[in-house]
Design a protein around this motif. Structure first.
Motif, PDB file in Angstrom:
ATOM      1  N   UNK A 125     -79.615 -48.818  -9.239  1.00  0.00           N
ATOM      2  CA  UNK A 125     -80.038 -49.102  -7.861  1.00  0.00           C
ATOM      3  C   UNK A 125     -81.321 -49.937  -7.826  1.00  0.00           C
ATOM      4  N   UNK A 126     -82.223 -49.627  -8.776  1.00  0.00           N
ATOM      5  CA  UNK A 126     -83.542 -50.264  -8.750  1.00  0.00           C
ATOM      6  C   UNK A 126     -83.515 -51.683  -9.301  1.00  0.00           C
ATOM      7  N   UNK A 127     -82.402 -52.037  -9.986  1.00  0.00           N
ATOM      8  CA  UNK A 127     -82.326 -53.374 -10.558  1.00  0.00           C
ATOM      9  C   UNK A 127     -81.896 -54.387  -9.500  1.00  0.00           C
ATOM     10  N   UNK A 128     -82.384 -55.642  -9.632  1.00  0.00           N
ATOM     11  CA  UNK A 128     -82.010 -56.647  -8.645  1.00  0.00           C
ATOM     12  C   UNK A 128     -80.497 -56.816  -8.594  1.00  0.00           C
ATOM     13  N   UNK A 129     -79.977 -56.878  -7.388  1.00  0.00           N
ATOM     14  CA  UNK A 129     -78.538 -57.094  -7.219  1.00  0.00           C
ATOM     15  C   UNK A 129     -77.699 -55.937  -7.696  1.00  0.00           C
ATOM     16  N   UNK A 130     -78.299 -54.767  -7.696  1.00  0.00           N
ATOM     17  CA  UNK A 130     -77.524 -53.606  -8.108  1.00  0.00           C
ATOM     18  C   UNK A 130     -77.454 -53.460  -9.617  1.00  0.00           C
ATOM     19  N   UNK A 131     -77.968 -54.484 -10.345  1.00  0.00           N
ATOM     20  CA  UNK A 131     -78.178 -54.388 -11.784  1.00  0.00           C
ATOM     21  C   UNK A 131     -76.998 -53.942 -12.626  1.00  0.00           C
ATOM     22  N   UNK A 132     -76.064 -54.819 -12.862  1.00  0.00           N
ATOM     23  CA  UNK A 132     -75.001 -54.462 -13.788  1.00  0.00           C
ATOM     24  C   UNK A 132     -75.606 -54.321 -15.185  1.00  0.00           C
ATOM     25  N   UNK A 149     -78.664 -34.973 -15.194  1.00  0.00           N
ATOM     26  CA  UNK A 149     -79.952 -35.674 -15.209  1.00  0.00           C
ATOM     27  C   UNK A 149     -79.769 -37.096 -15.733  1.00  0.00           C
ATOM     28  N   UNK A 150     -79.019 -37.225 -16.820  1.00  0.00           N
ATOM     29  CA  UNK A 150     -78.808 -38.543 -17.427  1.00  0.00           C
ATOM     30  C   UNK A 150     -78.002 -39.445 -16.494  1.00  0.00           C
ATOM     31  N   UNK A 151     -77.004 -38.883 -15.846  1.00  0.00           N
ATOM     32  CA  UNK A 151     -76.168 -39.684 -14.941  1.00  0.00           C
ATOM     33  C   UNK A 151     -76.990 -40.139 -13.735  1.00  0.00           C
ATOM     34  N   UNK A 152     -77.770 -39.228 -13.151  1.00  0.00           N
ATOM     35  CA  UNK A 152     -78.584 -39.608 -11.996  1.00  0.00           C
ATOM     36  C   UNK A 152     -79.603 -40.683 -12.386  1.00  0.00           C
ATOM     37  N   UNK A 153     -80.217 -40.503 -13.545  1.00  0.00           N
ATOM     38  CA  UNK A 153     -81.196 -41.481 -14.019  1.00  0.00           C
ATOM     39  C   UNK A 153     -80.550 -42.866 -14.122  1.00  0.00           C
ATOM     40  N   UNK A 154     -79.332 -42.899 -14.677  1.00  0.00           N
ATOM     41  CA  UNK A 154     -78.630 -44.185 -14.823  1.00  0.00           C
ATOM     42  C   UNK A 154     -78.270 -44.769 -13.458  1.00  0.00           C
ATOM     43  N   UNK A 155     -77.861 -43.914 -12.526  1.00  0.00           N
ATOM     44  CA  UNK A 155     -77.500 -44.409 -11.189  1.00  0.00           C
ATOM     45  C   UNK A 155     -78.734 -44.972 -10.481  1.00  0.00           C
TER      46      UNK A 155
END
Lengths: 162, 762
Positions: free
Chosen positions: B748-755, B738-744
């Motif tokens: 994804x939702x951050x601009x530019x893939x969000x580092x 759950x935690x890993x998916x949430x982070x992934x």
């Protein structure tokens, strides 16, 4: 209502009068004094309480005593023969495959059942078969090594028999 | 690495107790029986925080088969004092309060009353008839909840201690301490790169397979006899005597075999309760916990909230570090935040450091030690930040750590200056290991590294060695054997005496038969009790020299001993030959060793982890794992490897799955092994081990304890590997699917893939 149940444990017949729904684990430990079988969780999740029933590994915390009636039950106390250790016991000893030792009886009985059905398992087969027998001390590598050693010893003794 | 001239040390003889453990003959806590024994059951609180208005035990007392019922009203009253409970001291009122709740229950699972009856089932049924009226109170379950303004006050008498002084301030913060080295503010201005991150870790349990179990007889002579599984019989004796307000002479504790402890079987939970039930019933009483009792009624390890800030120059030198460590103590003060602060930056030579530690009371079980207590949480945070800095500076993560590694002379912010340590050697062994250079192919795979430290302790140990006429010896020590220490201690005696390991018959004594010995904990047993065995063996040699001198009519000072042979003036006699002549030369020889070493050399460990992350499910699989640790000198290398593998696996479980999953009302929702997932054999790769040997300069054989440091690096190593596999860094344990998916998804939702490391100030 208590009932009388016929049990065959480690090659000996015995009867116990008890609640038929009591776990076999409790009857072995409390009524028959066979404390080598250990409680870990009471839900079949750690397999510490494994015994052999008609040659198959069974979590004795889940099996009721009435369900065990008339079947051949082997506990850790019944594995050594004529003063000599079973090859799996020898292998756990030689490999140092224990720290606290609490999970060891269940591990050994499960491994013995594996080698009965598959005398020459691969490492993957050992890991898969032993999966679910929880050990919190060793992290499993030495246990897998012990089962491998026991299998090799069995192969050697079979060659000797031919 | 060691120039081994030893005959026994460094070999792998079978354990002295191995046969009993493979045949089921070894007696663990629950296996003990006495004639006429009753069975106890403990009634526990269903609420995380509630005032107790009334307890009515009359129906339970009247239930057929019940012989005694006790509540906190049966506990004695005595003046407040601090009681040493193994790893640290605690006020007696808190120890008593945890044994049986008085006016309030402080966590779900808090013991409230206990019943002794003719069977465990009768006791359990009768306990369900006890009526307790509760006033349920709001609860605080995390340090953030508990430190908030207006948080429910858990211990009304608690006042915050700050920088060693009482402030008189009420609240849930038991203590705030600070360690300072150099000038951190200045150090951060010297840095070219500063990274600050916030971390949280969940409460986890030691997960020993054997539940706590005890049998107690309050004898007619007023003597309390205890048979139990614990990490230290003398600590059980001290705590039991204190709770019952008895002199220690009136309590005798016989240690039975212990089915795992990892720090969790140092504190007592059952002994005084069983003693009170025995006193009331006049019969011995056994209490065995269920798995749920173990989860809810014993001490897990603290959940934590941490912030780590570190700064480095472009040349790779760390200039400053700052830590905020707030750990959950559970219901009573004593979170292992002090040792966490000792370890948080211990692997590095950093000139400017500030560490703030907070010990915070919450409505969870009173926490206890768990293998390098406090250090694993801290290392997860520090080693994540170190990894991020190394990446930002374009440096290899092991090389970056080597550039900043602590060494002899490095001062820690909490005070001590390191003597000879093996941090550099551990890092070099990691860098040189084939695993570190092996290609890691395939998508969603990554490799992470981390290092960790545990300071280890010495403390008191006692040992006696009795010489038999055939030249074998019996060895008695006071250290409960959790993992093969009977053998690692015996081997040190055998080496000293010129005997084989199997010529030594070791036993673990009870509190009536052996001198005071501290708990098996702090990675101290092979180190300190081994040292006591060496002292006892040297005492034996000294006495035997006198016997040889008597036979040869010379003085003892002229007799020399080497590898099992006594020599003087051209004559010689073996240990065995001389042992056969003890009767004629003055009688038995009994050697004694009693030590209390204070300067144990700490142990560093490192981990290399390869993982694969399933981007569909978030499941992290550990593909390969290598553990490296400085053992000083490996007395029995198999057992050292076993410790390293066991600690690694516990660390992997902590990293990926294990957690107390709490309801908003403070109930643990996964208090069974159905739902609390510990690693099974299929979850794990084979754990490769590398033993590094940088001998401790003071110990007779150079031993450094190895029981704990190995659990410290794995969560960070796995997290760093997850980052390399996915580009996503996780700041919270466990890293479950759950935690890993949430982070992934977050990435994804951050601009530019969000580092997630975009806010690093470059």
């Amino acid at each position: 209502m208590d009932v009388t149940v016929d049990l065959n444990v480690n090659g000996r017949s015995t009867t116990v009068t008890t609640d038929p729904d009591r776990p076999l684990l409790d009857v072995l430990r409390e009524d028959l004094g066979l404390t080598g079988t250990k409680y870990g969780c009471g839900e079949g999740q750690c397999r510490t309480c494994t015994v052999l029933v008609d040659g198959r590994p069974v979590t004795s915390c889940l099996m009721t005593v009435s369900r065990a009636a008339g079947r051949k039950i082997v506990t850790i106390e019944g594995l050594a023969r004529e003063g000599g250790l079973h090859p799996v016991q020898e292998a756990f000893l030689s490999e140092g495959a224990m720290q606290c030792g609490y999970c060891v009886p269940g591990m050994i009985l499960n491994a013995a059942a594996l080698l009965e059905t598959n005398p020459d398992p691969s490492d993957e087969q050992i890991v898969e078969w032993m999966n679910g027998n929880l050990c919190r001390c060793c992290g499993y590598p030495k246990i897998v090594a012990a089962v491998r050693r026991a299998a090799a010893a069995g192969a050697l003794s079979r060659r000797g028999e031919r | 690495m060691s120039e081994s001239t030893y005959a026994v040390v460094g070999t792998r003889p079978p354990r002295h107790d191995a046969t009993d453990k493979v045949t089921g003959r070894a007696h663990y806590g629950a296996d003990f029986q006495l004639t006429g024994m009753l069975h106890g059951f403990i009634l526990r609180s269903p609420h995380a925080h509630a005032a107790i208005r009334r307890i009515d035990v009359s129906k339970a007392e009247a239930f057929p088969g019940v012989k005694a019922v006790v509540t906190s009203a049966d506990l004695p009253e005595s003046p407040e004092q601090m009681v040493d409970i193994g790893e640290g001291a605690m006020p007696l009122s808190y120890i008593r309060g945890n044994m049986l709740a008085r006016s309030k229950v402080l966590y779900k699972g808090h013991a409230v009353a206990a019943v002794a009856a003719v069977s465990p089932h009768v006791a359990e049924e009768a306990a369900s008839l006890i009526e307790v009226d509760y006033d349920v109170l709001p609860c605080a379950l995390t340090v953030e909840d508990a430190m908030r303004d207006g948080a429910p006050v858990i211990l009304p008498d608690l006042r915050t201690k700050e920088f060693g002084e009482q402030t008189g301030r009420p609240g849930n913060v038991a203590e705030h301490f600070r360690h300072v080295l150099g000038d951190a503010e200045n150090g951060f201005t010297e840095a070219d790169l500063v990274v600050e991150r916030e971390f949280r870790t969940a409460t986890v349990h030691q997960g020993y397979i054997e539940p706590h179990a005890t049998t107690v007889l309050w004898n007619e002579d007023g003597h309390v006899l205890v048979w139990c599984s614990s990490q230290g019989a003398f600590t059980v004796r001290k705590a039991t005597a204190a709770v019952l307000d008895l002199p220690v002479l009136r309590v005798s504790v016989t240690p039975l075999e212990i089915g795992g402890g990892f720090g969790g079987k140092i504190r007592i939970y059952l002994e005084p309760v069983a003693a009170l039930l025995s006193k009331k019933s006049g019969r011995p009483v056994k209490i065995v916990m269920s798995r749920q009792d173990v989860f809810e009624g014993t001490g897990p390890t603290p959940g934590s909230h941490m912030r780590i800030k570190m700064g480095a120059r472009k040349d790779g030198r760390i200039t400053a570090a700052q830590a905020y460590l707030a750990y959950e103590a559970g219901a009573y003060p004593g979170a292992m935040v002090a040792p966490g602060a000792m370890c948080v930056f211990a692997a590095y030579d950093i000139p400017n450091v500030v560490i703030d530690g907070y010990d915070v009371v919450v409505n969870k079980p009173s926490t206890a030690a768990y293998r390098a207590p406090g250090a694993t949480q801290a290392a997860f945070a520090t080693e994540s930040v170190v990894d991020e800095i190394a990446e930002n500076l374009g440096l290899d993560p092991v090389e970056f750590r080597l550039m900043n590694a602590a060494k002899e002379g490095t001062r820690r912010a909490d005070g001590p200056k390191f003597r000879r340590i093996g941090c550099v050697e551990v890092l070099e062994a990691m860098r040189n290991h084939p695993h570190y250079r092996a290609p890691l192919e395939g998508p969603n795979r990554g490799r992470g590294v981390a290092v960790g430290f545990w300071f280890n302790v010495g403390l008191a140990s006692s040992c006696t060695i009795s010489v038999n006429s055939d030249g074998t010896v019996n060895l008695l020590d006071g250290s409960v054997d959790l993992s093969g220490t009977r053998t690692s201690v015996s081997m040190q005696a055998a080496e000293t005496l010129g005997l084989r390991a199997e010529d030594v018959r070791p036993s673990v004594g009870d509190t009536d038969s052996i001198g005071f010995t501290e708990v098996t904990g702090g990675s101290r047993t092979t180190y300190a009790t081994g040292w006591a065995a060496v002292e006892a063996a040297r005492d034996v040699i000294g006495q035997m020299k006198e016997r040889a001198a008597l036979l040869w009519e010379t003085d003892a000072a002229s007799v020399e001993f080497d590898r099992g042979v006594f020599r003087a003036g051209g004559r010689s006699i073996t240990f065995q030959e001389l042992a056969a002549q003890l009767d004629e030369t003055g009688g038995p020889v009994v050697g004694r060793g009693a030590v209390n070493p204070s300067g144990a050399g700490g142990s560093f460990s490192g981990a290399i982890a390869d993982v694969e992350v399933d981007p569909e499910t978030g499941k992290v699989s550990v593909l390969r794992f290598t553990a490296v640790q400085d053992a000083g000198r490996a007395i029995h290398p198999s057992y050292v490897e076993g410790q390293m593998q066991g600690g690694s696996v516990q660390g992997i479980g902590w990293a990926l799955n294990e957690e107390y999953f709490m309801s908003a009302e403070g109930a643990m929702l996964n208090s069974s092994w159905l739902d609390y997932r510990m690693p099974t054999s299929l979850d794990l790769p084979m754990i490769d081990t590398v033993i590094v040997e940088v001998p401790d300069p003071e110990h007779p054989f150079g031993v450094r304890g190895v029981g704990e440091a190995n659990i410290v690096p794995p969560p960070a190593a796995v997290s760093n590997a997850v980052y390399r596999a996915t580009g996503v860094r996780l700041y919270r344990l466990p890293m479950n699917p759950v935690a890993v998916m949430e982070a992934l998804w977050q990435k994804e939702s951050e601009p530019g893939g969000g580092s997630l490391h975009s806010d690093a100030a470059a």
